[in-house]
Every structure is written in structure tokens, then in C-alpha cells.
Enzyme design. Structure first.
Site: not given
Ligand code: GLU
Length: 632
Positions: A128, A434, A452, A454, A482, A485, A512, A534-535
Site C-alpha cells: 500500500r 483496480t 490499484t 485508486e 491513493e 482514501d 483501504s 470496486g472501492g
Molecule cells: N483505493 C481503493 C481501496 O484501496 C480501491 C479502489 C477501487 O477498487 O476502486 O480501497
């Protein structure tokens, strides 16, 4: 960097491109004839738990499941050359930087969870990104669109993290493992539908800088599907890393030609001067030189007899998913006769409530445990979760919205007296970015890796700098955003008045949602390795697949294909994928929920049957999921 002629013989994966239709890997007799082993409809049960039914084509020499056919080909090649799952995973990560540059790459970071067959050990390599030393909690205040500005760039982790993985657990040298990526960047790949679809269409990031715009969206038009895309600057960067090792990325060593670090530092100064309120980053060469990956124990819990291991802090993924699972365990989720079962109103209702409660805890108690005392034991404590989940009553929607509990009294390790809590919840999109892939090798080692930068295309700026003669030295890879986040506004703990767990601090990792995960049999043998982009919806995509396998007894491919349900904060709408029955949607509306239909996640999974040693894979048609099993 693009050539207009179409489909000359490609160095990699034309076959894989053709095989990327999701139907090509389920019950594929062709692979059976060539050494794959069709395993029939009902695999044996595992331990004393309820059996998971994966079905599909079985293999013995390794399986890769990747969200892109070229990435899958790169991984399969490593396995065929004697590499193990770690070698394959690193090759995939580098190859994806070329063919899925919008999602992940050396300008970003991720979590690589590894299970080693011989020692039985499961651990994660945390690559990370970190905040620079000069980062401050209020650095985003007043910045217009932080996602488009250099202030959002974290110190990238992939190169040192994957080098560590190879050195400690790989069979092949770095330069061999990077080879497929160099090949793809140098001689090109045929633009895939997804590459084309996102190249001009992603919130302005792919066109944020002149160099990115010229590459991804020249004249406002993306490369058509099938057009050969080359990235010579990236090929050169990858050659430098292959030749000199990871330090060539992290240290400015002009005597060796290693100028990548300068390109990162200059690139992250990008302040989008065309917009008021732009802000560059504070990263220095010293920040890059200081970056180190971390080895971490996964977060561990059980669900209906199976053991689940998933990413620990700085990810909120493992803790949040296990909280949801434990709150759901008292409901007969798989029992259609009791009104539950897949897609029913009761099932959707209790899933949504458990998600709302767990995400309330997440927003307060989760962050980088190297910096803040995350009460991980308390959050998963049975008594604590029993009380938290007791308010879930099928047929109702909790009002007012659930708020975070206080797990500290249940936290065996205790916490420091001046506990600091987070409030703000950064908003993340549905998952255009991602990437997740999973690998099992012939020895039974498994890797599940979410990677990712981000947002899709990160900040939309390539690492690079302007030479004294005015020309641009382009390193060909995108810088992450990133650090968005983190809480972008400094937050206050409602209990203590202290700053939030996920507020920016120097050298801290942003919280994350990435949830690389593995399911183990009740007697501790590895079964499934999986994960998703998917965030914050990542947590729920992995959760949905877990329920589909364990409660709904779906095959692995069906578990991935089935429509998903997601809620990512106590007050937000339920996101539903097309395919959830209308009666369920009507029922949810009647209970007072708001609902939105959207696409959620992209899961890639592999399975190792502990009784037979047979291996399976499944991938997600929501993107370009591709499975390659060996021998082929
Ligand atoms: N940066 C996000 C995370 O670490 C992931 C981004 C994504 O999957 O769209 O949770």
C-alpha cells in the site's frame, strides 16, 4: 505510441483474448481432452463443513484467474516455465500495468496474500502507498478535485513489495518475471473492449495531463478495439527495473540510468494549473527511498465452520467482511423454505442491515494500525457482535441509521487511553478501476492479489520530467491518487474530540477496502482464493461470493456471476445489480430503503480441492475475466 494496423501476430495471448468469453472456462470439454479433468457436478464434502460446490474444468498444474486475457497469459507462462504462484502473480501484476494501465501498476500499490503449501502459512505483503513525510491532515482542504491533483499521490509500493515476494518465495528471477510485461509494452497488445471503453471516459483523469491525453485519448478518440497499443516509455522503465532491481525505481541513480524516482517526484508536483484550487504533492526522493512494504498477518474469523482469512489493516476489508458474516450467521441464509435463499427479500434485508452496522464501525475504528490502535479483537468479539447484530430484525429497516459501537471494552489487547476516532467517509466509485487476480500452482501455493492506483487512471499523470532541452522524459506509468482514501477533511472523534483513525499523517497508509481473501476447510486446508476491485463495494462483493458458495451452494462460476447487493455506509442506498428479483426490490422499497441499480465488482477466484488436489478457476464477465488452467 499506437499503431493503426490490426491484429498482426501478437507476442502474447491472442488465443487468450479469444478465450476471454466467460463461457469458455466453465465445463470446457476441450481442456478436459487435453489433460484437464472434468470433475462432475458434486465435489466431495470438505472436513465436516457443508460442501462448497465449485464444478467446472479441473486442472492439476496450476490455474490463473485474471481480469484481463493478457495478464492471465503472462501468469500462465510463468507457471509453465517452472515458476510458482508468487512468480505468476508478480508477472501478472507487471503485465496488467501495460494492458490495464487504468487499474493498477508500478505507480500504485496493493495487497498480495499468499498461502504456502509446505509451511501452511498464510500472510500478506502490504504494498500500500504511504503519505509523504510532509503530508498533513488538512492537505486536501480547499483543493478542487483532489483526485486530479498531485497532492493525492502516495509513495508507490508495488515494485519493492513484489521484489520482496520474489526474493523470499519465488522461484524465478525478477528479470524473467517482468519479461512478458516488457514484451507487451514494447511490441504491443490489441486494445481490449474495456481498454477502449475507459480510455476517454473516466471523470477527466485520462486526459488530465497533456501526455496522458495524447496517449489514451488522442484527439478525443480512444484506440479502437483491436488496435495495437504500444508503450515504449514503459518498456524502457521496466527494462531498467529488470536490469538494476527495485532500487532503480526508488533511488535516483543517474550513473546507472535510474531516473524513475525523479520522474515520480516531478510528476506528483502536478497541480492542474488550469483549475483554481489545484495543488501539487510534497513527495521527495527521500520519501521514495524510505518506502518499505510490510508483511502482515491476515484478519481471521469463521463462518459456518469454514475459516476465512482476509486482508488486515490498513485495509478495512477483513474486519468489515468478517463482522458482516458473523452478524449474518444466526440467519438461515441458504434456506429458501424459511423465506431466505438467494435473492429473497429476507436475505437482502438482513444482508443490508449487517452491512450498515459494520460500515458504521468501519468509519470510526479502522485505519492504518501502524499509526492508530485499531481494536481488531473487539470488533470481532462474539459478545460485541452479538449485541451489534441483535438489532437486525427481518422485515424492518433500522432507523435512525446505525452508528458506530464501542468495541474497546472487548478488545483483548486494549487500546491507548487517548483513542482517536474517524468520522468522515471518503466516497469511492462503483469500481471502474483496480484489479484482482488469483493463482494456484501445481504445488498448491495460492496467491490472491488486489492491486490499484485508486481511481481509474490514477491522477492521469505519467511519471516523468522535463529535460533541460525542454523535451519530456516520460516513464510511461500512471501515478496513483491513493491518498484520497484518507479522510480528505480532518475529522473529530465524537467520543474524545481527537483526530480520526483515517486522517492523514506522515508515512501513514490510507485505509483501504481491498479484501483479498481465502476460505479454508474446518480442518485448516486452503480451498478458495478470491477478491475484487470496486472501492468500498469490494468488501460486499467478496461477502456476496462467500455467501453464494457457503450458503447458496453455487458453483464457483455461478457464485461470481450472480447479481450482488451492497451498502457501504449506514445511511446510503442499497446498490443492486440487475437480476435481483423485482419482488425483492419492491419489498425493500416498502421497508423504507432507497435502491440504485449498478454494476458491482469483478471477482477472480481459484479453488484447490484438498481431497483430490484438483484445481479450478472462475472469472468475472463484468470485465474481461480470463481463466487459464494447466496443462492446456
Ligand atoms: N483505493 C481503493 C481501496 O484501496 C480501491 C479502489 C477501487 O477498487 O476502486 O480501497
Amino acid at each position: 505510441m499506437m499503431r493503426s494496423h490490426f491484429l498482426r501476430p501478437l507476442p502474447l495471448a491472442l488465443a487468450a483474448l479469444l478465450a476471454c468469453s466467460p463461457g469458455a472456462f466453465a465445463d470446457d470439454e476441450r481442456d478436459h481432452d487435453r489433460g484437464g479433468d472434468h470433475h462432475g457436478a458434486r465435489p466431495p464434502s470438505h472436513g465436516h463443513g457443508k460442501p462448497i460446490d465449485w464444478a467446472g474444468t479441473a486442472y492439476r498444474k496450476g490455474v490463473v484467474a485474471v481480469a484481463n486475457p493478457y495478464g492471465a497469459e503472462a501468469g500462465a507462462r510463468m507457471l509453465e516455465r517452472g515458476g510458482n504462484a508468487v512468480d505468476a502473480a508478480v508477472a501478472i501484476a507487471y503485465a496488467l500495468n501495460v494492458v490495464e494501465p487504468q487499474s493498477a501498476g508500478i505507480g500504485g500499490g496493493g495487497f498480495m496474500m499468499v498461502h504456502l503449501a509446505k509451511s501452511g502459512r498464510t500472510f500478506a505483503i502490504d504494498t500500500r502507498e504511504k503519505a509523504p513525510a510532509a503530508a498533513t491532515p488538512d492537505m486536501f482542504v480547499g483543493v478542487t478535485r483532489p483526485d486530479l491533483n498531485g497532492v493525492a499521490v502516495g509513495v508507490p509500493g508495488m515494485v519493492r513489495g513484489t521484489a520482496l515476494a520474489l526474493r523470499r518465495w519465488g522461484h524465478l528471477p525478477l528479470h524473467k518475471v517482468i519479461e512478458p510485461a516488457i514484451d507487451l509494452a514494447d511490441t504491443g497488445f490489441a486494445a481490449t473492449p474495456r481498454y477502449t471503453a475507459v480510455s476517454c471516459n473516466n471523470g477527466g483523469r485520462s486526459t488530465n495531463s497533456p501526455e496522458a491525453a495524447a496517449f489514451f485519448c488522442p484527439g478525443g478518440v480512444p484506440a479502437p478495439v483491436g488496435q495495437v497499443v504500444q508503450n515504449k516509455p514503459l518498456a524502457e522503465t521496466l527494462r531498467l527495473i529488470a536490469r538494476h532491481g527495485p532500487d532503480c525505481f526508488y533511488k535516483f541513480m543517474p550513473e546507472k540510468g535510474c531516473d524513475i524516482a525523479q520522474g515520480i517526484v516531478e510528476g506528483q508536483k502536478f497541480n492542474r494549473p488550469q483549475v483554481a484550487g489545484g495543488k501539487g504533492g510534497s513527495m521527495t526522493l527521500a520519501d521514495l527511498e524510505a518506502y518499505q512494504p510490510a508483511l502482515r498477518e491476515p484478519t481471521v474469523g469463521t463462518y459456518r465452520g469454514y475459516t476465512i482469512k482476509a486482508m488486515s489493516p490498513p485495509s478495512s476489508g477483513g474486519l468489515t467482511m468478517l463482522q458482516i458474516l458473523k452478524m449474518l450467521e444466526r440467519f438461515p441464509i441458504g434456506d429458501a423454505a424459511a423465506g431466505y435463499g438467494f435473492g429473497s427479500l429476507k436475505t437482502a434485508n438482513v444482508m443490508a442491515e449487517a452491512m450498515r452496522i459494520a460500515f458504521a464501525d468501519r468509519s470510526q475504528w479502522m485505519g492504518d494500525a501502524d499509526f492508530v490502535p485499531v481494536p481488531g479483537k473487539g470488533l470481532l468479539d462474539a459478545t460485541y457482535l452479538g449485541a451489534r447484530g441483535a438489532v437486525i430484525v427481518p422485515g424492518t429497516r433500522i432507523t435512525p441509521n446505525p452508528v458506530a459501537g464501542d468495541p474497546r471494552p472487548y478488545d483483548v489487547a486494549g487500546t491507548k487511553p487517548a483513542t482517536r476516532l474517524a468520522v468522515a467517509e471518503p466516497v469511492t466509485g462503483p469500481g471502474e478501476t483496480t484489479t484482482h487476480f488469483s493463482v494456484v500452482d501445481k504445488w498448491g501455493n495460492m496467491v490472491t492479489y488486489t492491486n490499484t492506483i485508486e481511481s481509474s487512471h490514477g491522477i492521469g499523470v505519467f511519471a516523468g520530467y522535463t529535460r533541460p532541452d525542454g523535451s519530456f522524459r516520460n516513464h510511461g506509468f500512471l501515478l496513483n491518487n491513493e491518498l484520497t482514501d484518507f479522510n480528505t477533511t480532518p475529522s473529530v472523534n465524537p467520543y474524545t474530540g481527537g483526530p480520526g483513525f483515517n486522517d492523514v499523517q506522515p508515512a501513514k497508509r490510507p485505509r483501504s477496502s481491498m479484501t483479498p481473501a481465502m476460505i479454508f476447510t474446518p480442518d485448516g486446508r486452503p480451498l478458495v482464493a478470491y477478491g475484487s476491485p470496486g472501492g468500498s463495494t469490494i468488501i460486499n462483493s467478496v461477502l456476496n461470493v462467500t455467501l453464494n458458495l457457503i450458503d447458496h451452494k453455487m458453483t464457483l462460476q455461478d457464485a461470481i456471476k450472480a447479481p450482488r447487493i451492497s451498502v457501504t455506509s449506514a445511511g446510503s442506498a442499497i446498490s443492486l445489480e440487475a437480476g435481483i428479483p423485482q419482488a425483492t426490490i419492491d419489498g425493500l422499497l416498502a421497508l423504507g430503503y432507497t435502491v440504485a441499480t449498478t454494476e458491482i465488482g469483478s471477482v477472480q477466484a481459484v479453488v484447490l480441492d484438498p481431497k483430490t488436489g484438483l484445481q479450478f478457476g472462475a472469472a468475472d464477465a463484468r470485465r474481461e475475466g480470463t481463466v487459464i488452467g494447466l496443462p492446456r
